[in-house]
Write a protein that holds these residues in place. Structure first.
Motif, short mmCIF file in Angstrom:
data_model
loop_
_atom_site.label_atom_id
_atom_site.label_comp_id
_atom_site.label_asym_id
_atom_site.label_seq_id
_atom_site.Cartn_x
_atom_site.Cartn_y
_atom_site.Cartn_z
N ARG A 1 -8.07 -4.05 -8.41
CA ARG A 1 -8.49 -4.57 -7.13
C ARG A 1 -7.26 -5.09 -6.37
N PRO A 2 -7.18 -4.88 -5.07
CA PRO A 2 -5.99 -5.31 -4.32
C PRO A 2 -5.89 -6.82 -4.23
N ASP B 1 -11.63 -0.83 11.24
CA ASP B 1 -11.12 -1.73 12.25
C ASP B 1 -10.35 -0.97 13.32
N SER B 2 -10.19 -1.58 14.47
CA SER B 2 -9.45 -0.96 15.56
C SER B 2 -7.99 -0.77 15.18
N VAL C 1 -8.32 -2.13 3.15
CA VAL C 1 -9.22 -2.54 2.08
C VAL C 1 -10.66 -2.38 2.53
N ASN C 2 -11.47 -1.78 1.66
CA ASN C 2 -12.90 -1.64 1.91
C ASN C 2 -13.64 -2.41 0.83
N GLY C 3 -14.13 -3.61 1.19
CA GLY C 3 -14.72 -4.48 0.18
C GLY C 3 -13.63 -5.00 -0.73
N VAL D 1 -2.46 -9.74 4.78
CA VAL D 1 -1.84 -8.44 5.12
C VAL D 1 -2.81 -7.28 4.94
N SER D 2 -4.08 -7.52 5.22
CA SER D 2 -5.06 -6.44 5.03
C SER D 2 -5.89 -6.22 6.28
#
Length: 377
Positions: free
Chosen positions: A278-279, A317-318, A337-339, A311-312
Motif C-alpha cells: 500500500r502506498p 482528479d482534475s 492513489v485510488n483508495g 504528495v498524492s
C-alpha cells in the motif's frame, strides 16, 4: 518567495516584505543625506516611501479581496522594491471576473488619491484656522506627494503591458470575443513590445524602468505559457497523464537500493510502499541524492520520504489542479492513489509530453487503463 520576511497576517492573508526593500529605504535616506539634506528630510523621504508601499499593499489587497468574492483565495502578498505581488491561487477564467479583479487594485489607489485630495482641499480652505494651517506646513507637501504618487500608480498600472493590471484588463476584454489562449497571446505580445519600449527609455538614466521591463517581458511569456498549458488540459483527469508502469520501493529499504535504481533507469522519483504494497509516501531524486551525499546510504527510505497525504492525487482528479499542486509545492511528481492502492505516478515530464500532443491535436486523449502495473521488488 525566498529572502522574504513575514510582517503578519491581515484578512487571513500572510504579508511578506523582501529583504531588498530595506536596501531601498537605505538608498532613499542615504542619498538625501549625501546630497546635503538634513536628517529630518531623510526621515521624511523614508516615511514617504513607507507610506507609498502601504498604498501598494492596499492595492494588492484590492486584488485579493476581489478574487475572494469569486471563491479564489490568496496565498500571500509580498512587497518588493518594484511593487507588490499578490499570489492568487488562480486567475479567474471568466473575463468579467478577471476584469473586476484586475480593476480592483488601481481602484483602491483612486480612492486613496481622492481621500488625500479632500484632506488637502480642507487644509487649504478658509474653514481651517490659520494656526492649524501653519502647524501643517510640512504635512501638506507630504500629502501632496503621496496623492500624486497614487495618481501615478493608477496611470502606470493601466498601461496595457501584460501581466500588469492594464494587461490583464486587456486580456479580459479580448477574452470576451476571443478564446482565452488567443486573448493571452495578444496581450502578452503587446506587453513584451511595451517592455522593450520601457527598457529603451530606462537606458537614458532610469534603471528602475529596466527592472520593470524585465519583469513585464518574462512575466508575459510565463503567463502565456501557463495559460496555454492549463487550457490544453482543462478537460482531462490525472489518469490521462500518469504513468502506470514504474519502479517502487518499500519503507524499510535503504537509500543504497534507490541509488542503484537511479543508475539503472530513467525514473527519478519512487513511490514508497508498506509491507502490504500500500502506498505510504514518495521519495524524490533530490532527497535521495542529498541523503547519499550526507553518508546516509543505510538510512531507511521511510525516514526520507514525503508522506502520502502530502504528495498524492486521485486518478479522476482534475489534471489542471494537480499541475497547480506540482507548481505550488515545487515538486516533480505526485502519487496517483485510488483508495489504498497505487495506480500511477504523475510527473512534470509526462505532463509536458501530453501538452506536446495536445498542441498538435487538441482532441487527443491518451487511452488509459490501470491495474497493478507498477514493478515492486
Amino acid at each position: 518567495m525566498n529572502g522574504s520576511y513575514r510582517l503578519g497576517k491581515f484578512a487571513d492573508i500572510d504579508v511578506y516584505v523582501h529583504w531588498t526593500f530595506l536596501l531601498l529605504l537605505a538608498w532613499v535616506g542615504g542619498s538625501a543625506i549625501w546630497g546635503g539634506a538634513p536628517i529630518v528630510a531623510a526621515i521624511a523621504n523614508i516615511a514617504l516611501v513607507i507610506c507609498v508601499f502601504g498604498c501598494v499593499l492596499a492595492h494588492e489587497y484590492g486584488h485579493a479581496l476581489a478574487a475572494r468574492m469569486y471563491g479564489i483565495p490568496t496565498h500571500d502578498i509580498t512587497l518588493l522594491p518594484i511593487g507588490g505581488v499578490a499570489r492568487l491561487r488562480e486567475i479567474p477564467e471568466r473575463p468579467r471576473e478577471e476584469l473586476v479583479v484586475a480593476i480592483a487594485g488601481p481602484a483602491v489607489n483612486v480612492v486613496i488619491a481622492a481621500i488625500l485630495a479632500v484632506v488637502l482641499a480642507v487644509l487649504g480652505s478658509t474653514l481651517v484656522p490659520a494656526s492649524v494651517i501653519a502647524g501643517t506646513a510640512g504635512v501638506v507637501p507630504f500629502l501632496q506627494s503621496l496623492m500624486m504618487i497614487n495618481v501615478m500608480l493608477v496611470a502606470f498600472n493601466l498601461i496595457p503591458a501584460f501581466p500588469m493590471d492594464g494587461g490583464r484588463m486587456l486580456r479580459a476584454l479580448l477574452a470576451m470575443k476571443l478564446n482565452r489562449i488567443r486573448a493571452t497571446d495578444i496581450a502578452a505580445t503587446i506587453g513584451q513590445t511595451l517592455a522593450f519600449g520601457l527598457g529603451f527609455l530606462g537606458l537614458f538614466g532610469n534603471p528602475f524602468l529596466i527592472l520593470i521591463a524585465v519583469f513585464v517581458f518574462f512575466g508575459a511569456r510565463a503567463e502565456a505559457q501557463h495559460v496555454r498549458s492549463t487550457t490544453l488540459v482543462r478537460d482531462l483527469p490525472v489518469r490521462a497523464a500518469m504513468i502506470a508502469h514504474m519502479q517502487t520501493t518499500h519503507g524499510d529499504d535503504h537509500l543504497m537500493y534507490l541509488r542503484d535504481l537511479l543508475l539503472d533507469g530513467s525514473q527519478q522519483d519512487f513511490p514508497v510502499l508498506d509491507e502490504h504494497d500500500r502506498p505510504i509516501g514518495l521519495i524524490y531524486r533530490n532527497d535521495i541524492v542529498a541523503g547519499l551525499q550526507r553518508g546516509m546510504q543505510h538510512a531507511s527510505v521511510h525516514t526520507m520520504m514525503r508522506p502520502v497525504d502530502e504528495v498524492s492525487t486521485g486518478p479522476s482528479d482534475s489534471l489542471r489542479s494537480a499541475m497547480v499542486r506540482l507548481q505550488d509545492n515545487d515538486v516533480p511528481a505526485l502519487l496517483v492513489v485510488n483508495g489504498d492502492r497505487l495506480v500511477g505516478l504523475l510527473t512534470r515530464e509526462n505532463i509536458a509530453e501530453l501538452l506536446i500532443f495536445r498542441e498538435t491535436d487538441p482532441e487527443f486523449v491518451p487511452p488509459v487503463t490501470y491495474r497493478h502495473e507498477y514493478v515492486a521488488h
